[in-house]
Write an enzyme that holds these catalytic residues in place. Structure first.
Site, mmCIF file in Angstrom:
data_model
loop_
_atom_site.group_PDB
_atom_site.id
_atom_site.type_symbol
_atom_site.label_atom_id
_atom_site.label_comp_id
_atom_site.label_asym_id
_atom_site.label_seq_id
_atom_site.Cartn_x
_atom_site.Cartn_y
_atom_site.Cartn_z
ATOM 1 C CE LYS A 167 18.446 10.123 53.256
ATOM 2 N NZ LYS A 167 17.005 9.970 53.433
ATOM 3 C CG ASP A 185 13.959 6.880 48.778
ATOM 4 O OD1 ASP A 185 15.057 6.483 49.192
ATOM 5 O OD2 ASP A 185 13.246 7.681 49.401
ATOM 6 C CD GLN A 224 14.334 11.623 55.235
ATOM 7 O OE1 GLN A 224 15.253 11.803 54.441
ATOM 8 N NE2 GLN A 224 14.213 10.508 55.927
#
Ligand code: NDP
Length: 288
Positions: free
Chosen positions: A53, A120, A97
């Site tokens: 990422k 997200d 994460q």
């Protein structure tokens, strides 16, 4: 029939070019999009996802910061980091994460990120807005899947989309997005009876079960578009999807590979959301 492969890797490249141009444009207006990624612990897959990422951000000119915390980090310490990032004007997107260690509540952590930076798309406010079709950050995997299907030139209107899996991060949201594209949607799960009878009716079959090569030719009618979300490591240590790719590429009209399919597009949609967040921030700053 031999299926056309929908290469997420190639499609992602096209999106990267567009995103990089938009980032340049924003930078000229003194807005530098910024993403913060928090990793708790040393889970090998998570470590490599975070690295990827950060690398993606570098590629398109998005400022990124990785905050790596030890396995024993407490929930309140993690929440304090999030609070700081929530107030940091350089940061437009915050991603924690997952999965988190057992002693930390994922729900509390997701809810702690301000919805305006929840790139997200997991915060209940964004989920709720997605359900009613209002402005929100769409969750990255489902959003990437929509883009991949559209890249085939398929009009989803009136098509029968069968989704296998009903998780909050893939199955449920992708079903909703398909409904918003005016598809007729059937959602299957572990209690579904006569699964093969249902999957065989699909024009588009989206598989997100997390079981190695679970779906094969007995599940699929000729000409189906097959989207394989699964990422599993097989006994040889090789990455494989939830579908038997070699079998289905002879039957499907289009199929996504693993790796190089849904994964790269998921990451790309994270960049897309971060860019969107920076644009919204700029719009608010200029009007307010
Ligand atoms: P979950 O484990 O949260 O959900 C799996 C779903 O599959 C559940 O709804 C479950 O049903 C259903 N299921 C399990 N067994 C069967 C069965 N025998 N028949 C029908 N349905 C079944 O997984 P996720 O949605 O989080 O992830 C799915 C896969 O996608 C994983 O391999 C994951 O690694 C991958 N993934 C890939 C991403 C990417 O970017 N490429 C992003 C996110 C996930 P029930 O609800 O009844 O238990």
């Amino acid at each position: 029939m031999t299926a056309t492969i929908i290469s997420g890797k190639e499609l992602a490249q096209t999106f990267h070019e567009d995103i990089a141009q938009e980032v340049q444009r924003l930078r000229k207006n003194n807005v530098q999009p910024g993403l913060a990624v928090i990793l708790v612990g040393e889970h090998p897959a998570s470590v490599s996802y975070v690295k990827a990422k950060i690398k993606d951000c570098e590629k398109v000119g998005i400022h990124s910061t990785a905050i790596r915390l030890g396995e024993r980090t407490t929930e309140s310490e993690l929440l304090a980091h999030i609070d700081k990032l929530n107030h940091d004007p350089q940061i437009h997107g915050i991603l924690v994460q997952l999965p988190l260690p057992d002693h930390i509540s994922e729900e509390k952590v997701i809810n702690a990120i301000v919805p305006e930076k929840d790139v997200d798309g997991f915060h209940p406010v964004n989920v709720g807005n997605m359900v009613i079709g209002d402005e929100c950050f769409l969750p990255c995997t489902p959003h990437g899947i929509v883009k991949m299907i559209k890249s085939t030139g398929t009009d989803l209107q009136g098509k029968h989309v069968v989704v296998v899996g009903r998780s909050n991060i893939v199955g449920k949201p992708v079903s909703l997005l398909m409904l918003q594209e005016h598809a007729t949607v059937t959602i299957c799960h572990s209690r579904t009876q006569k699964l093969t009878d249902i999957t065989k009716q699909a024009d588009v079959l989206i598989v997100a079960v997390g079981r190695e090569e679970f779906v094969g030719k007995e599940h699929v009618a000729p000409g189906t578009i097959v989207i394989d979300v699964g990422v599993n490591r097989n006994h040889e240590g090789r990455l494989v999807g939830d579908v038997r790719f070699d079998e289905l590429k002879e039957i499907a009209s289009f199929i996504t590979p693993v790796p190089g399919g849904v994964g790269p597009m998921t990451r790309t949609m994270l960049l897309y959301n971060t860019l969107e967040s920076a644009k919204r921030h700029q719009a608010v700053t200029h009007t307010g």
